[in-house]
Design an enzyme around this catalytic site. Sequence first.
Site, PDB file in Angstrom:
ATOM      1  N   GLY A  45       0.796  -1.415   0.138  1.00 14.91           N
ATOM      2  CA  GLY A  45       0.127   0.288  -0.175  1.00 14.91           C
ATOM      3  C   GLY A  45       0.949   1.626   0.057  1.00 14.91           C
ATOM      4  O   GLY A  45       2.416   1.237   0.665  1.00 14.91           O
ATOM      5  N   GLN A  50       2.901  10.200   1.249  1.00 13.00           N
ATOM      6  CA  GLN A  50       3.844   9.615   1.354  1.00 13.00           C
ATOM      7  C   GLN A  50       4.294   9.876  -0.554  1.00 13.00           C
ATOM      8  O   GLN A  50       6.129   9.077   0.021  1.00 13.00           O
ATOM      9  CB  GLN A  50       4.410   7.743   1.494  1.00 13.00           C
ATOM     10  CG  GLN A  50       3.858   7.341   2.536  1.00 13.00           C
ATOM     11  CD  GLN A  50       3.517   5.212   2.378  1.00 13.00           C
ATOM     12  OE1 GLN A  50       2.519   4.912   2.674  1.00 13.00           O
ATOM     13  NE2 GLN A  50       4.692   4.845   3.680  1.00 13.00           N
ATOM     14  N   CYS A  92       6.679  -0.484   6.737  1.00 11.32           N
ATOM     15  CA  CYS A  92       6.262   0.625   6.499  1.00 11.32           C
ATOM     16  C   CYS A  92       7.288   1.330   5.130  1.00 11.32           C
ATOM     17  O   CYS A  92       8.518   1.733   5.654  1.00 11.32           O
ATOM     18  CB  CYS A  92       6.045   1.962   7.028  1.00 11.32           C
ATOM     19  SG  CYS A  92       4.943   2.936   6.182  1.00 11.32           S
ATOM     20  N   LEU A  93       7.417   1.747   4.011  1.00 15.27           N
ATOM     21  CA  LEU A  93       8.467   2.432   2.803  1.00 15.27           C
ATOM     22  C   LEU A  93       8.392   3.813   3.904  1.00 15.27           C
ATOM     23  O   LEU A  93       9.959   4.315   3.208  1.00 15.27           O
ATOM     24  CB  LEU A  93       7.180   3.054   1.728  1.00 15.27           C
ATOM     25  CG  LEU A  93       7.169   1.420   0.929  1.00 15.27           C
ATOM     26  CD1 LEU A  93       6.312   1.566  -0.576  1.00 15.27           C
ATOM     27  CD2 LEU A  93       8.269  -0.175   1.113  1.00 15.27           C
ATOM     28  N   HIS A 134      -3.372   0.223   7.732  1.00 16.44           N
ATOM     29  CA  HIS A 134      -1.976   0.853   7.726  1.00 16.44           C
ATOM     30  C   HIS A 134      -2.072   2.184   7.341  1.00 16.44           C
ATOM     31  O   HIS A 134      -0.949   3.330   7.307  1.00 16.44           O
ATOM     32  CB  HIS A 134      -1.507   0.048   8.251  1.00 16.44           C
ATOM     33  CG  HIS A 134       0.113   1.173   7.407  1.00 16.44           C
ATOM     34  ND1 HIS A 134       1.485   0.089   8.112  1.00 16.44           N
ATOM     35  CD2 HIS A 134       0.758   1.780   6.827  1.00 16.44           C
ATOM     36  CE1 HIS A 134       2.269   0.827   7.894  1.00 16.44           C
ATOM     37  NE2 HIS A 134       1.926   1.529   7.438  1.00 16.44           N
ATOM     38  N   GLU A 135      -2.715   2.541   5.742  1.00 20.33           N
ATOM     39  CA  GLU A 135      -2.513   3.181   5.483  1.00 20.33           C
ATOM     40  C   GLU A 135      -4.091   5.079   5.563  1.00 20.33           C
ATOM     41  O   GLU A 135      -3.470   4.892   4.987  1.00 20.33           O
ATOM     42  CB  GLU A 135      -3.355   3.280   3.438  1.00 20.33           C
ATOM     43  CG  GLU A 135      -2.037   1.968   2.847  1.00 20.33           C
ATOM     44  CD  GLU A 135      -0.366   2.287   3.054  1.00 20.33           C
ATOM     45  OE1 GLU A 135      -0.099   3.885   3.206  1.00 20.33           O
ATOM     46  OE2 GLU A 135       0.070   1.490   2.661  1.00 20.33           O
ATOM     47  N   HIS A 138      -1.965   6.398   7.792  1.00 23.13           N
ATOM     48  CA  HIS A 138      -1.282   7.470   7.435  1.00 23.13           C
ATOM     49  C   HIS A 138      -1.449   8.722   6.349  1.00 23.13           C
ATOM     50  O   HIS A 138      -1.051  10.066   6.623  1.00 23.13           O
ATOM     51  CB  HIS A 138       0.045   7.361   5.411  1.00 23.13           C
ATOM     52  CG  HIS A 138       1.226   5.844   6.215  1.00 23.13           C
ATOM     53  ND1 HIS A 138       2.270   6.405   7.190  1.00 23.13           N
ATOM     54  CD2 HIS A 138       1.497   4.611   5.697  1.00 23.13           C
ATOM     55  CE1 HIS A 138       2.784   5.971   6.512  1.00 23.13           C
ATOM     56  NE2 HIS A 138       2.928   4.495   6.212  1.00 23.13           N
TER      57      HIS A 138
HETATM   58 NI    NI Z   1       3.653   2.658   5.793  1.00 20.61          NI
END
Ligand code: NI
Length: 175
Positions: A45, A50, A92-93, A134-135, A138
Amino acid sequence: MAKLPVIKYGDPILRQKTRPVEDRQQVLDLVDDMFDTMYEEEGMGLAANQINVDLNFMVVDISHTDEDEGPRVIINAEVVESSGSSDLEEGCLSIPEIRATITRPETVLLRYEDEHGQEHEEHFDRLLSRVIQHEVDHLTGIFFTDYLTPAKHSLIDKRLSEIAETGAPSTGIIL
Ligand code: NI
């Protein structure tokens, strides 16, 4: 096709609540590059902030684990209800090389719009529920690491500072 830079922990845009999408074309102009970026980085995701875009939308794809699921564009998402509880390891990226088991609701009822402008209320469970939660976090300025106990969080304080300074921690960790 273009891979975009992924904003890392420490950038203020990741601590802000994103603005609602009013012009869907702004989303359509970005999603191909977002999917490319997510696949390249092997994420499941990616939230718009991000990639430094202050708008409430995400791309999600868990088709490598569930062939019934394809790529999704989720706009102006809002969790209406949640139930149950599950433990799952997350990464997480924007927080590279740090993973931790996080407890979240198992099932969510999500209100959102898709890339065609269609409105939905849909239940999600298992991995897709987890990725979406999770997204959504964010897009409201929350990181998965915010859920760690103070004792566990203290184990990553230095690494988070390193990510904020250099984009990567000196060593990885799984909590
Ligand atoms: Ni993340």
